[in-house]
Design an enzyme around this catalytic site. Structure first.
Site, PDB file in Angstrom:
ATOM      1  N   MET A  15       0.845  -1.193   0.000  1.00 26.34           N
ATOM      2  CA  MET A  15       0.000   0.000   0.000  1.00 26.34           C
ATOM      3  C   MET A  15       0.882   1.245   0.000  1.00 26.34           C
ATOM      4  O   MET A  15       1.726   1.417   0.878  1.00 26.34           O
ATOM      5  CB  MET A  15      -0.895   0.019   1.243  1.00 26.34           C
ATOM      6  CG  MET A  15      -1.790   1.242   1.333  1.00 26.34           C
ATOM      7  SD  MET A  15      -2.964   1.164   2.729  1.00 26.34           S
ATOM      8  CE  MET A  15      -1.864   1.557   4.098  1.00 26.34           C
ATOM      9  N   ASP A  46      -8.278   6.948  -1.367  1.00 29.26           N
ATOM     10  CA  ASP A  46      -9.123   6.509  -0.252  1.00 29.26           C
ATOM     11  C   ASP A  46     -10.539   7.048  -0.432  1.00 29.26           C
ATOM     12  O   ASP A  46     -10.751   8.265  -0.472  1.00 29.26           O
ATOM     13  CB  ASP A  46      -8.534   7.004   1.065  1.00 29.26           C
ATOM     14  CG  ASP A  46      -9.325   6.503   2.262  1.00 29.26           C
ATOM     15  OD1 ASP A  46      -9.039   5.387   2.725  1.00 29.26           O
ATOM     16  OD2 ASP A  46     -10.233   7.231   2.707  1.00 29.26           O
ATOM     17  N   TYR A  51     -18.938   9.532   1.580  1.00 29.12           N
ATOM     18  CA  TYR A  51     -18.472  10.791   0.993  1.00 29.12           C
ATOM     19  C   TYR A  51     -19.326  11.234  -0.196  1.00 29.12           C
ATOM     20  O   TYR A  51     -19.170  12.345  -0.685  1.00 29.12           O
ATOM     21  CB  TYR A  51     -17.013  10.670   0.562  1.00 29.12           C
ATOM     22  CG  TYR A  51     -16.076  10.140   1.621  1.00 29.12           C
ATOM     23  CD1 TYR A  51     -16.415  10.162   2.985  1.00 29.12           C
ATOM     24  CD2 TYR A  51     -14.847   9.581   1.276  1.00 29.12           C
ATOM     25  CE1 TYR A  51     -15.564   9.660   3.949  1.00 29.12           C
ATOM     26  CE2 TYR A  51     -13.987   9.087   2.244  1.00 29.12           C
ATOM     27  CZ  TYR A  51     -14.349   9.113   3.570  1.00 29.12           C
ATOM     28  OH  TYR A  51     -13.498   8.614   4.517  1.00 29.12           O
ATOM     29  N   LYS A  80     -15.019   1.649   1.721  1.00 26.17           N
ATOM     30  CA  LYS A  80     -15.420   1.297   3.080  1.00 26.17           C
ATOM     31  C   LYS A  80     -16.867   0.796   3.118  1.00 26.17           C
ATOM     32  O   LYS A  80     -17.724   1.272   2.358  1.00 26.17           O
ATOM     33  CB  LYS A  80     -15.276   2.521   4.003  1.00 26.17           C
ATOM     34  CG  LYS A  80     -13.865   3.111   3.984  1.00 26.17           C
ATOM     35  CD  LYS A  80     -13.740   4.332   4.879  1.00 26.17           C
ATOM     36  CE  LYS A  80     -12.385   4.981   4.704  1.00 26.17           C
ATOM     37  NZ  LYS A  80     -12.278   5.746   3.443  1.00 26.17           N
ATOM     38  N   HIS A 113     -16.217   0.965   8.082  1.00 26.80           N
ATOM     39  CA  HIS A 113     -16.046   2.395   8.319  1.00 26.80           C
ATOM     40  C   HIS A 113     -16.110   2.763   9.803  1.00 26.80           C
ATOM     41  O   HIS A 113     -15.501   3.742  10.242  1.00 26.80           O
ATOM     42  CB  HIS A 113     -17.092   3.189   7.533  1.00 26.80           C
ATOM     43  CG  HIS A 113     -16.658   4.566   7.171  1.00 26.80           C
ATOM     44  ND1 HIS A 113     -17.027   5.191   5.995  1.00 26.80           N
ATOM     45  CD2 HIS A 113     -15.875   5.458   7.804  1.00 26.80           C
ATOM     46  CE1 HIS A 113     -16.483   6.406   5.944  1.00 26.80           C
ATOM     47  NE2 HIS A 113     -15.790   6.584   7.037  1.00 26.80           N
TER      48      HIS A 113
END
Length: 317
Positions: A15, A46, A51, A80, A113
């Site tokens: 990552m 991300d 969102y 998430k 999340h």
């Protein structure tokens, strides 16, 4: 080819240590933000259904792939599982929806999340009754077991959690078949997460730090835990001046130098470029001590909106 170093996850996958945060990004700014981020070396993006911009990021990522700006195997795409998909039978549905919106056939990392389950009401992120979120009592351990199956099926390559406290992490680790690869938490100079940082190192997990700039645009204000704007802090500005860097670069470097991943949010091309230039200098031990001295337990994202602070799995009590 990206020059951003990578951290190796317990799953064996790598990552990138610096990623592009996407919370609060406006849809109209996303195409240029993604183009610029990829151009200056970002490969870690991300994302999350919360969102409300995964479709726009998916379109921008697909465009970059089609024109050959980057290959899918070079990207590290994170999404998430939202709280309303905690019931084991809903976990795969939540994952597939994100994959559809992002236009990908697998996710590099999938995070729970938060540990708090809420009612699944179609089309509503935060179903309310009398102004408060409708809770469920789904155990996050059962949710995790359903997430493990996503790895078995090849839908996601690595799994982890976000916004868990130490006791919740200990409980999860005690019964997980696939150990969490990543713990994502808020970390900056006002909330240094000393205990959790040590915990992740002991358990060979990677920590990803969100809001490294202390999130000056957080919608959770005013509240009792609100941090200062780190980029205006005299201590941070003094260190920035000494190194010939911006305050934002100092705050990002604070997490990077600790060996942690971090995901500063930006949709402004100039800031995206600036945020990536944090690998050509080092903070001194004295710099780090000064930044550590700013810790006061502040949180830009306290997760107590609409009564969530009353949830039995609320992590910050």
């Amino acid at each position: 080819m990206s020059s951003i170093p990578c951290l190796t996850l317990p799953s064996g996958h790598k990552m990138p240590q610096l990623g592009l945060g996407t919370w609060l990004s406006l849809p109209e700014n996303i195409p240029k933000a993604v183009e610029q981020a990829l151009e200056c070396g970002y490969r870690h993006i991300d994302l999350a259904p919360l969102y409300e911009n995964e479709k726009e990021y998916g379109e921008a990522i697909e465009k970059a792939l089609k024109k050959g700006q980057v290959k899918r195997e070079d990207l590290f795409i994170v999404s998430k599982l939202w709280n309303s998909f905690h019931a084991p039978e809903d976990v795969k549905t939540g994952c597939l929806q994100s994959m559809k919106d992002l236009r990908v056939d697998y996710l590099d990392l999938y995070l729970m999340h938060s540990p708090m389950g809420i009612k699944n009401v179609k089309g509503e992120l935060m179903p309310l009754k009398d102004g408060k979120v409708i809770f469920t009592d789904v155990d996050y351990v059962d949710t995790w077991k359903a997430m493990e199956k996503l790895v078995d099926e090849g839908l996601v390559r690595s799994i982890g959690v976000a916004n868990f406290n130490k006791s919740q992490m200990e409980r999860l680790l005690s019964c997980a078949r696939i150990k969490p690869c990543v713990l994502q938490v808020e970390r900056h100079c006002y909330q240094n997460q000393k205990e959790l940082t040590a915990f992740t190192r002991t358990n060979k997990m990677v920590m990803t730090c969100y809001s490294p700039l202390s999130c000056p645009k957080t919608p959770f204000r005013p509240h009792k835990w609100e941090p200062k704007n780190g980029m205006e802090d005299p201590v941070v500005k003094e260190i920035a001046k000494k190194h010939g860097k911006s305050p934002a670069q100092i705050l990002i470097r604070y997490n990077i130098q600790a060996g942690l991943a971090t995901i500063p949010k930006s949709e402004t091309p100039a800031h995206i470029i600036e945020n990536a230039k944090v690998f050509d200098f080092c903070l001194t031990d004295d710099d780090v001590k000064k930044l550590e001295s700013l810790h006061c337990g502040a949180r830009a994202v306290p997760w107590d909106i609409h009564g969530l602070g009353e949830h039995k799995y609320y992590p910050f009590k």
